[in-house]
Design a protein around this motif. Structure first.
Motif, PDB file in Angstrom:
ATOM      1  N   PHE A 169       0.864  -1.187   0.000  1.00  0.00           N
ATOM      2  CA  PHE A 169       0.000   0.000   0.000  1.00  0.00           C
ATOM      3  C   PHE A 169       0.899   1.236   0.000  1.00  0.00           C
ATOM      4  O   PHE A 169       1.507   1.566   1.015  1.00  0.00           O
ATOM      5  N   LEU A 180       0.464   6.997   8.430  1.00  0.00           N
ATOM      6  CA  LEU A 180       0.732   5.661   7.876  1.00  0.00           C
ATOM      7  C   LEU A 180       1.975   5.678   6.995  1.00  0.00           C
ATOM      8  O   LEU A 180       2.128   6.555   6.140  1.00  0.00           O
ATOM      9  N   ARG A 186       2.857  -6.387   3.257  1.00  0.00           N
ATOM     10  CA  ARG A 186       2.085  -6.323   4.510  1.00  0.00           C
ATOM     11  C   ARG A 186       1.144  -7.513   4.582  1.00  0.00           C
ATOM     12  O   ARG A 186       0.949  -8.223   3.589  1.00  0.00           O
ATOM     13  N   SER A 251      -3.857  -2.563  -3.319  1.00  0.00           N
ATOM     14  CA  SER A 251      -4.778  -2.044  -2.291  1.00  0.00           C
ATOM     15  C   SER A 251      -5.951  -3.011  -2.231  1.00  0.00           C
ATOM     16  O   SER A 251      -6.156  -3.819  -3.144  1.00  0.00           O
ATOM     17  N   VAL A 252      -6.744  -2.912  -1.170  1.00  0.00           N
ATOM     18  CA  VAL A 252      -7.967  -3.708  -1.102  1.00  0.00           C
ATOM     19  C   VAL A 252      -8.871  -3.316  -2.276  1.00  0.00           C
ATOM     20  O   VAL A 252      -9.500  -4.175  -2.913  1.00  0.00           O
ATOM     21  N   GLN A 253      -8.905  -2.011  -2.594  1.00  0.00           N
ATOM     22  CA  GLN A 253      -9.768  -1.533  -3.671  1.00  0.00           C
ATOM     23  C   GLN A 253      -9.435  -2.238  -4.995  1.00  0.00           C
ATOM     24  O   GLN A 253     -10.338  -2.716  -5.711  1.00  0.00           O
ATOM     25  N   ASN A 279     -10.765  -4.145   6.045  1.00  0.00           N
ATOM     26  CA  ASN A 279      -9.321  -4.356   6.032  1.00  0.00           C
ATOM     27  C   ASN A 279      -8.911  -4.600   7.479  1.00  0.00           C
ATOM     28  O   ASN A 279      -8.812  -3.670   8.269  1.00  0.00           O
ATOM     29  N   ILE A 313     -13.803  -1.402   2.742  1.00  0.00           N
ATOM     30  CA  ILE A 313     -13.735  -1.080   1.317  1.00  0.00           C
ATOM     31  C   ILE A 313     -14.917  -1.769   0.640  1.00  0.00           C
ATOM     32  O   ILE A 313     -15.068  -2.992   0.744  1.00  0.00           O
TER      33      ILE A 313
HETATM   34  O1  URC Z   1      -5.778  -1.252   0.835  1.00  0.00           O
HETATM   35  C1  URC Z   1      -5.908  -0.218   1.505  1.00  0.00           C
HETATM   36  N1  URC Z   1      -6.766   0.753   1.089  1.00  0.00           N
HETATM   37  C2  URC Z   1      -6.965   1.922   1.776  1.00  0.00           C
HETATM   38  O2  URC Z   1      -7.756   2.786   1.373  1.00  0.00           O
HETATM   39  C3  URC Z   1      -6.228   2.072   2.977  1.00  0.00           C
HETATM   40  N2  URC Z   1      -6.152   3.081   3.905  1.00  0.00           N
HETATM   41  C4  URC Z   1      -5.284   2.675   4.858  1.00  0.00           C
HETATM   42  O3  URC Z   1      -4.980   3.353   5.900  1.00  0.00           O
HETATM   43  N3  URC Z   1      -4.765   1.450   4.557  1.00  0.00           N
HETATM   44  C5  URC Z   1      -5.339   1.064   3.384  1.00  0.00           C
HETATM   45  N4  URC Z   1      -5.199  -0.077   2.653  1.00  0.00           N
END
Ligand code: URC
Length: 320
Positions: A169, A180, A186, A251-253, A279, A313
């Protein structure tokens, strides 16, 4: 004094009807356990506005109908079909009830395999996880009892997954609120809630006097990827698990979107795919105070699983 309010919507029924059904084929049994919710809409206003119960099908009767259909329906083992059958019966039987909403949550009872060669046991099962199969059916007779429409969504809730690598990420907005750190590796863990929808189907009304007919295509002749295809659930589950495992997640998205795309690709009748992916953060424990590096991604081995807060998400991917 003019009335200041009116009844703008009303729906009622029975929730959490717990049903367990055994289907016996000689000594080989198949079992299902469902939590069923049945809600009705129709010409029921006066039960709210005039305390007139003459329009009320008691919720106790809805429970009894659920158990009756669980006994007599040939569709009990396939929750999409059972939901349609139950809703169709109610909407067909009661002239003033125009819509039924039948939600089914199926709990897992997987067959136990025994012996060295792992033979499936004919009547012993185990609960292998909290994952539930989900069906939501709307049976809509509001255009007339001969033009009944069924709207179905299927899916999965509470499928808990985790990968210990293959997730990064980076490159997100950095400003005065940002704490962050960017990470190229991760832990990614989520509890998948997935639902997919099909185009509405028209359902032939029951022809028998008791309104119990429900004609559906044979399971092995169902159009692949259609609402009648019993394999859609398994394909969607496999797609979710395989994309989760193999995607180099940015990312999760981004991973969610790939999952949705694959389900649309593989199932011709699926119109939309929605995911809700928390998440579930696993935070590397800072051990610098004792001279140990547990923070650089390659050295992070001890994590604190954090129940809350979690990211959340969500998205819907739709067929063009
Ligand atoms: O995959 C992620 N998407 C996010 O939008 C996000 N925001 C965050 O703090 N960690 C993550 N991880």
């Amino acid at each position: 004094m003019p009335e200041l309010s009116y009844l703008s919507s009303a729906r009622y029924g029975k929730d959490a009807v717990r049903v367990f059904r055994v289907v016996r084929d000689g000594s080989t049994h198949t079992v299902v356990e469902y939590n069923v919710k049945v809600l009705l809409e129709g010409d029921i206003e006066i039960s709210y506005t005039e305390a007139d119960n003459s329009v009320v099908v008691a919720t106790d009767s809805m429970k009894n109908i659920t158990y009756y259909l669980a006994k007599v329906s040939p569709h009990i083992l396939v929750p999409e079909r059972f939901a349609l059958h139950l809703g169709l019966h109610i909407v067909s039987k009661y002239a003033h009830i125009h819509k039924a909403f039948v939600d089914i949550e199926q709990l897992r009872w997987s067959r136990i395999f025994v012996g060295k060669d792992g033979k499936p046991h004919p009547y012993s099962f185990m609960r292998d996880g909290d994952e539930k199969r989900i069906v939501k059916a709307e049976i809509d007779g509001s255009a007339g009892k001969h033009k009944i429409l069924g709207r179905i969504s299927g899916g999965i809730n509470d499928l808990l997954v985790l990968k210990s690598s293959g997730s990064s990420f980076t490159s997100f907005i950095r400003d005065e609120y940002t704490l962050l750190k960017e990470v190229d590796d991760r832990i990614f863990s989520t509890s998948v809630d997935l639902s997919y929808t099909f185009a509405p189907i028209s359902i032939p009304p029951p022809k028998d006097e008791k309104k119990l007919d429900f004609v559906a295509p044979a399971l092995d002749q169902a159009e692949p990827g259609s609402v009648w295809d019993p394999s859609v659930l398994e394909r969607a589950r496999t797609a979710t698990l395989e994309i989760f495992a193999t995607d180099e997640s940015a990312s999760v998205q981004a991973t969610l979107y790939k999952m949705g795309q694959r389900i649309i690709e593989e199932n011709a009748g699926v119109q939309t795919v929605s995911y809700e992916l928390p998440n579930k953060h696993y935070i590397p424990v800072d051990m610098s105070y004792i001279g140990l590096d547990n923070l650089t991604p390659a050295k992070a081995e001890v994590f604190q699983p954090v129940a809350a807060p979690s990211g959340l998400i969500t998205a819907t991917v739709s067929r063009k």
